[in-house]
Design an enzyme around this catalytic site. Structure first.
Site, PDB file in Angstrom:
ATOM      1  N   GLU A   1     -15.513  17.149   1.194  1.00 21.54           N
ATOM      2  CA  GLU A   1     -15.221  15.954   1.996  1.00 21.54           C
ATOM      3  C   GLU A   1     -13.722  15.936   2.181  1.00 21.54           C
ATOM      4  OE1 GLU A   1     -13.584  12.502   2.782  1.00 21.54           O
ATOM      5  OE2 GLU A   1     -14.398  11.982   0.813  1.00 21.54           O
TER       6      GLU A   1
ATOM      7  N   CYS B   1     -10.146   7.741   2.492  1.00 21.73           N
ATOM      8  CA  CYS B   1     -10.558   8.648   3.566  1.00 21.73           C
ATOM      9  C   CYS B   1     -11.249   7.879   4.681  1.00 21.73           C
ATOM     10  CB  CYS B   1     -11.514   9.713   3.026  1.00 21.73           C
ATOM     11  SG  CYS B   1     -10.809  10.726   1.721  1.00 21.73           S
TER      12      CYS B   1
END
Length: 543
Positions: free
Chosen positions: A293, A327
């Site tokens: 990720e 994020c």
């Protein structure tokens, strides 16, 4: 002997404590903060049964109080990576052959320890080491990590239950094996829960792990390791090392027993990992699992029917909680012209009420960014706006690193929807908004979809169902986590499995079964009770 099939039902999400004045959790957290600040700790690497101290130490300083030292951690080198791999491989056979209920109970006990005895300490470590306020630490280092551990036990149990059908005279079964070799877990600074989940999810499946956390997260990483050890995790199953990334990569990615990498970090680093692994494929016993990720340039889209107050709150929380260092943080917003002035006015007013400072003052909504490198990068984007006619600062913009790495929540208005701060990942408390013609909604969808290489999170706010459906369809591949009438942050384990596509990663969805499948290798076993004794089939017989 295993004489039962043991059930691990779906857990409830860990309740989020609120830390209101006078609450027992607030008192316990304040006490833990004071206790941790009074002493300097000496943090070793955990390699097999050994606590390794190299003498080459780096300080741990709160980002909001850079002149205070929480302690030091011992830095390793390539030989320590090799030692960690060796320790992991020595532990592998016993660990992978351990009964599932025994492995499960280690991680369930760790979850229980985090929910009780260690809750104020894991939160205090995250607050001091990573500059999170009490609520952001609670939802991360306590609740989310607890949920990862408990839900992964449930998810893995459900996977183990999946078995093939059998015809008469035989029985088929599937064994869900661990991978052959070791897994490398590389974890980021911004979420303690991710730091705990990446090594433990692979380990839970019977794998052994070499864990490299970000240097700026070691203070809470060592607390996670202490909890795992107290919960009964055998030596060598997870090995915690503090070695620079290139050294870790040089050793791990050239090792024949490298079985996979579980990564959260930058797209550039992940791309380099993937390339290196690809070049080394002939070295390995099997094809490694690559799970990552990476970055995000997350959007908020408002339709002309959007509720203004809901939109403003989604922007304030989505962009500025934890200083935008998520994020998933809202980084670019598209505001329709019919409500733009009201949105800007209310957003500016909200931001001006946000207090910034130390995490120990619970009235502060905003704290410091993680380190000087991050501070300088974010400040550079802000400084470049001076004299630029294509964009202007609506609120914030002041930066000060005298006592800590403080950057005010900053909102930029860009005339061009492809202005640099609308496109590039900044990873700080900076939100750029663009006002679009309210009657050109479908056109702005095309802009959103094509502006960024990332596709992690996004949100649409609208009271028009047709507009929501249109955005959902047009932006199908623009975000792996898509939010309707909410901010684009705050995924909850078991509720919103997290991950994105395009340059945001492999979308293997932490907090779901999808992720755990990546750390398993199936073996199908067929047992025939009455095997044939002649090769001839009936069709061969004469009529």
């Amino acid at each position: 002997m295993n004489n039962g099939y043991f059930s691990y039902p779906m857990p409830a999400n860990e309740p989020v404590l609120q830390y209101a004045p006078g609450s027992p959790e607030r008192a316990a957290l304040k006490k833990a903060l004071a206790e941790l600040k009074k002493k300097q700790i000496d943090v070793p690497m955990y390699i097999g049964s050994k606590l390794v101290k190299t003498g080459n130490k780096l300080p741990m300083n709160p980002p909001h109080e850079i002149n205070h030292t929480l302690g030091y951690f011992h830095v390793g080198e390539e030989k320590h990576v090799r030692l960690a791999i060796d320790a992991a491989l020595r532990a592998k056979e016993a660990w992978s052959n351990m009964s599932w209920e025994s492995r499960a109970h280690i991680f369930l006990k760790a979850a229980d320890l985090l929910a009780t005895k260690y809750r104020p300490y894991i939160n205090a470590c995250t607050m001091l080491g990573q500059s999170k306020n009490a609520y952001q630490a609670e939802i991360d280092s306590a609740c989310e990590l607890i949920d990862f551990l408990r839900f992964n036990v449930y998810f893995l149990t459900e996977i183990y239950k999946q078995q093939p059908i059998s015809s008469p005279g035989m029985h088929n079964r599937t064994e869900w094996r661990s991978l052959e070799g070791f897994v490398l877990a590389v974890t980021p600074f911004n979420f303690t829960a991710i730091a705990g989940n990446l090594p433990s999810s692979a380990a839970m499946c019977g794998n052994v792990v070499v864990w490299k956390p970000a240097n700026s997260q070691v203070y809470s990483a060592q607390m996670i390791m202490r909890v795992f050890r107290e919960a009964g995790l055998p030596d060598g199953v997870i090995n915690l090392i503090y070695v620079d990334g290139p050294s870790v990569g040089n050793v791990c990615f050239s090792h024949p027993d490298f079985a996979g990498v579980h990564f959260t970090g930058s797209t550039g680093v992940f791309n380099h990992m993937w390339k290196t692994i690809g070049e080394n494929i002939p070295r390995y016993k099997g094809y490694p699992r690559i799970v990552g990720e990476t970055g995000g340039k997350d959007f908020v889209l408002a339709h002309k029917s959007a509720d203004v107050d809901a939109l403003v709150t989604a922007l304030s929380r989505g962009a500025f909680e934890y200083q935008g260092q998520k994020c998933s943080a809202a980084s670019r917003a598209y505001i329709p012209s019919n409500i733009a002035e009201e949105v800007k006015e209310k957003l500016i007013a909200q931001i001006k009420t946000m207090k910034m400072g130390s995490v120990e003052d619970f009235s502060n909504f905003v704290n410091a960014v993680i380190d000087e490198k991050s501070f300088d990068k974010i400040k550079g984007y802000i400084d470049n706006l001076k004299g630029d006619r294509k964009a202007k600062i609506l609120v914030g913009g002041r930066c000060d690193k005298t006592e800590g790495y403080f950057i005010e929540p900053t909102v930029i208005e860009a005339k061009d929807p492809r202005y640099i701060t609308m496109c590039e990942e900044i990873f700080g408390p900076v939100l750029t908004l663009h006002v679009y013609d309210a009657d050109r909604y479908e056109e702005i969808l095309e802009v959103i979809d094509s502006t960024s290489p990332y596709a992690l999170t996004g949100a649409v706010l609208s009271q028009d169902r047709a507009a929501i459906e249109l955005a959902s369809n047009k932006l199908r591949h623009s975000a792996g986590n898509f939010y309707i009438n909410d901010k684009p942050t705050g995924a909850v384990v078991g509720q919103q499995p997290f991950g994105g596509g395009r340059a945001s990663g492999t979308n293997d969805k932490a907090g779901s079964m999808i992720n755990l499948y990546r750390w398993l290798s199936a073996r199908t076993v067929k047992e025939t009770f009455n095997p044939p004794t002649d090769y001839k089939y009936p069709f061969l017989q004469e009529a």
